[in-house]
Design an enzyme around this catalytic site. Structure first.
Site, PDB file in Angstrom:
ATOM      1  N   HIS A 165       0.829  -1.472  -0.070  1.00  0.00           N
ATOM      2  CA  HIS A 165      -0.011  -0.040   0.061  1.00  0.00           C
ATOM      3  C   HIS A 165       0.792   1.267   0.277  1.00  0.00           C
ATOM      4  O   HIS A 165       0.493   2.202   0.251  1.00  0.00           O
ATOM      5  CB  HIS A 165      -0.982  -0.053   1.292  1.00  0.00           C
ATOM      6  CG  HIS A 165      -2.152  -1.041   1.241  1.00  0.00           C
ATOM      7  ND1 HIS A 165      -2.725  -1.567   2.310  1.00  0.00           N
ATOM      8  CD2 HIS A 165      -2.338  -1.794   0.102  1.00  0.00           C
ATOM      9  CE1 HIS A 165      -3.604  -2.399   1.774  1.00  0.00           C
ATOM     10  NE2 HIS A 165      -3.605  -2.366   0.488  1.00  0.00           N
ATOM     11  N   ALA A 220       0.696  -9.452  18.822  1.00  0.00           N
ATOM     12  CA  ALA A 220       1.749  -9.761  18.112  1.00  0.00           C
ATOM     13  C   ALA A 220       2.997  -9.687  18.781  1.00  0.00           C
ATOM     14  O   ALA A 220       4.024 -10.359  18.690  1.00  0.00           O
ATOM     15  CB  ALA A 220       1.782  -9.080  16.691  1.00  0.00           C
ATOM     16  N   GLY A 232      -1.548  -9.553  12.522  1.00  0.00           N
ATOM     17  CA  GLY A 232      -2.178  -8.066  12.936  1.00  0.00           C
ATOM     18  C   GLY A 232      -3.045  -7.504  11.673  1.00  0.00           C
ATOM     19  O   GLY A 232      -3.040  -6.580  11.530  1.00  0.00           O
TER      20      GLY A 232
END
Ligand code: OAD
Ligand code: ZN
Length: 239
Positions: free
Chosen positions: A115, A231, A186
């Site tokens: 992204h 995490a 996550g």
């Protein structure tokens, strides 16, 4: 549960906003997510560049502001250590949906930014030859303009309604094709195409693992194992 990394040759990890939560970066969905405040799908849509570019900067300028004091956490560091300790015949690809650059800062090398990266600003006009540049401004009050063509400037990230850039898209596909261990960490698993990567990994015959604070909703049956928790606590213990 410890994952015996030695048993795998083509390791692919997909990360999402949850891996940066312990670094003080807000997730999009879930408790205290940005979505509680804004409809990110609307505020972060590519159409806003035309009708309300300030909304884009309100949303992603805030992320730049959080990044000013953010440091990689134990989860980022565990993945960087994993990569550094591989044998020469093992491949590792870290595909991230995050735009915060924290994996690279932790020391990860083979990172595919699906992204984009929020550190960069670019011109909204695709025909303009202004090169993307590093930029820490948050533009909370006024939308910046391009010095070459006068169009609006925007963060160099993938907005809702935009395609994944060709290079990271291809790098992700190539890594998944022969993957034998796939871990998603996550991520809510609600945004395509990343949400479909586990299926490619499953076709390739990979072991598929989901590590997240909350269970995926709805469940994706392509994940054969699920470990729920933070995490930054789970990864140092598992890897
Ligand atoms: P989401 O915000 O959708 O999901 C983050 C997930 O992380 C949630 O399911 C939380 O339960 C989980 N989580 C929160 N804290 C955690 C922790 N400490 N440890 C582990 N998990 C934790 O984020 P993404 O899946 O990354 O796109 O979202 C995908 C895309 O949607 C983003 O890349 C962004 C957004 O719109 C763009 O900006 C282009
Ligand atoms: Zn321009």
């Amino acid at each position: 549960m410890k994952i015996n990394i030695k048993n795998y040759k083509q390791i692919v990890v997909l990360t999402g906003a949850g891996i940066s939560a312990a670094s003080g970066i807000r997730t999009y969905r879930g408790e205290n997510g940005v979505w509680q405040e804004f409809d990110v799908g609307q505020h972060g849509r590519v159409d806003r560049l035309k009708d309300n570019p300030q909304q884009i900067w309100t949303l992603f300028g805030a992320l730049r502001a959080q990044l000013k004091s953010a440091m990689p956490n134990q989860a980022h560091l565990a993945l960087a250590a994993l990569e550094q300790n591989l044998r020469p015949d093992q491949q590792f690809t870290l595909i991230t949906q995050n735009v915060d650059g924290l994996h690279q800062r932790a020391g990860s090398v083979n990172v595919v930014e699906l992204h984009g990266n929020i550190r960069y600003t670019k011109c909204a006009n695709a025909a303009c030859d202004l090169a993307p540049f590093t930029d820490e401004n948050t533009y909370a009050d006024a939308v910046p303009r391009c010095s070459k063509c006068g169009d609006v400037l925007r963060p160099d990230i993938v907005l809702f309604g935009e395609m994944i850039p060709a290079l990271p898209g291809w790098q992700a596909k190539r890594a998944l094709r022969e993957c034998d261990l796939f871990m998603a960490i996550g991520t809510s698993g609600s945004v395509a195409p990343a949400s479909n990567f586990v299926r490619s990994a499953e076709y390739a015959g990979a072991r598929t693992i989901y590590i997240n604070l909350d269970p995926m909703e709805p469940r994706n049956p392509a994940f054969k194992e699920e470990y729920l928790g933070k995490a930054e606590e789970l990864l140092p213990a598992m890897l």
